[in-house]
Design an enzyme around this catalytic site. Structure first.
Site, PDB file in Angstrom:
ATOM      1  N   LYS A  46       4.959  -2.886  11.069  1.00  0.00           N
ATOM      2  CA  LYS A  46       6.053  -2.315  11.114  1.00  0.00           C
ATOM      3  C   LYS A  46       6.224  -0.979  10.584  1.00  0.00           C
ATOM      4  CE  LYS A  46       6.366  -7.434   9.248  1.00  0.00           C
ATOM      5  NZ  LYS A  46       7.078  -8.018   8.073  1.00  0.00           N
ATOM      6  N   GLY A  47       5.791  -0.801   9.692  1.00  0.00           N
ATOM      7  CA  GLY A  47       5.051   0.640   8.703  1.00  0.00           C
ATOM      8  C   GLY A  47       5.566   1.476   9.653  1.00  0.00           C
ATOM      9  N   GLU A 102       1.929   6.171  14.552  1.00  0.00           N
ATOM     10  CA  GLU A 102       1.426   5.354  12.736  1.00  0.00           C
ATOM     11  C   GLU A 102       1.267   5.655  11.914  1.00  0.00           C
ATOM     12  OE1 GLU A 102       0.536   2.786  11.263  1.00  0.00           O
ATOM     13  OE2 GLU A 102      -1.480   2.197  12.391  1.00  0.00           O
ATOM     14  N   ASP A 106      -5.966   4.733   6.967  1.00  0.00           N
ATOM     15  CA  ASP A 106      -6.055   4.867   5.724  1.00  0.00           C
ATOM     16  C   ASP A 106      -7.482   4.522   5.622  1.00  0.00           C
ATOM     17  OD1 ASP A 106      -6.366   4.306   2.801  1.00  0.00           O
ATOM     18  OD2 ASP A 106      -5.558   2.426   2.839  1.00  0.00           O
TER      19      ASP A 106
END
Ligand code: IMP
Ligand code: MG
Length: 183
Positions: A46-47, A102, A106
């Site tokens: 969801k980010g 995105e 990370d």
């Protein structure tokens, strides 16, 4: 406005104006690079929804959008590098120039898996656009973002779609969470 949410923020990393400049810049570059191509923006829920919503409006080209949702297998502290598809894309990827959108790159483990899986479906090309890059934490060394909004230090960031415990996604800027909230 946003007094309650902002109380939990240690410091602001990117203001709404700074974010807006980053998005305009990315949109210009993508618009140039994808002229004459068949652009499909793919967002991993969801980010990335807030970034996706802004980025798509900064691209001055015909394009399509699609969404997928995944969850990582793992014991909580380590990701296994395998992901389970919760919601798959609606579109068949053949013939599309895919741009994966995105929120943050990370460790890169999840994105590495998704990119390889989507590559197998035969798109014409496949690239990655990430709003944030946290290079210090990279594990999947093979994964590089073709478009990066900005680089952030190794701190836990929230807002602009990014969550802590599924919260703070609606914070309109990017901040660092106060330590007492998660300690
Ligand atoms: P990775 O690259 O496979 O480690 O996974 C990246 C995902 O971890 C992102 O899509 C976010 O959901 C989450 N993530 C990583 N760093 C942060 C952060 O600083 N704040 C919020 N979410 C993060
Ligand atoms: Mg997350």
């Amino acid at each position: 406005m946003m007094v309650n949410l902002s109380n939990d923020v240690e410091k602001v990393l990117l203001s709404e104006d700074e974010i807006s400049d980053i998005i305009k810049d990315l949109g210009k570059r993508i618009t140039e690079d994808y002229k004459g191509k068949n652009l499909l923006l793919v967002s991993v829920l969801k980010g990335s929804i807030v970034f996706m919503a802004d980025l798509m409006r900064s691209i001055d080209l015909q394009c399509r959008i699609d969404f997928m949702a995944v969850s990582s297998y793992g014991d909580g502290t380590k990701t296994s590098g395998r992901v389970k598809i919760i919601k798959d894309l609606d579109l068949d990827l053949a013939g599309y120039d895919l741009l994966i959108v995105e929120d943050i790159l990370d460790s890169g483990v999840t994105l590495s898996y998704i990119k390889n899986m989507l590559k197998g479906r035969g798109p014409r090309s496949i690239k990655i656009c990430t709003f944030l890059d946290k290079p210090e934490r990279r594990i999947a060394k093979d994964i590089i973002a073709d478009y990066i909004g900005t680089t952030v230090p190794d701190e836990f960031v929230i807002g602009y779609g990014l969550d802590y415990d599924e919260k703070y996604r609606n914070l309109p800027y990017l901040g660092v969470l106060k330590r007492e909230i998660y300690a």
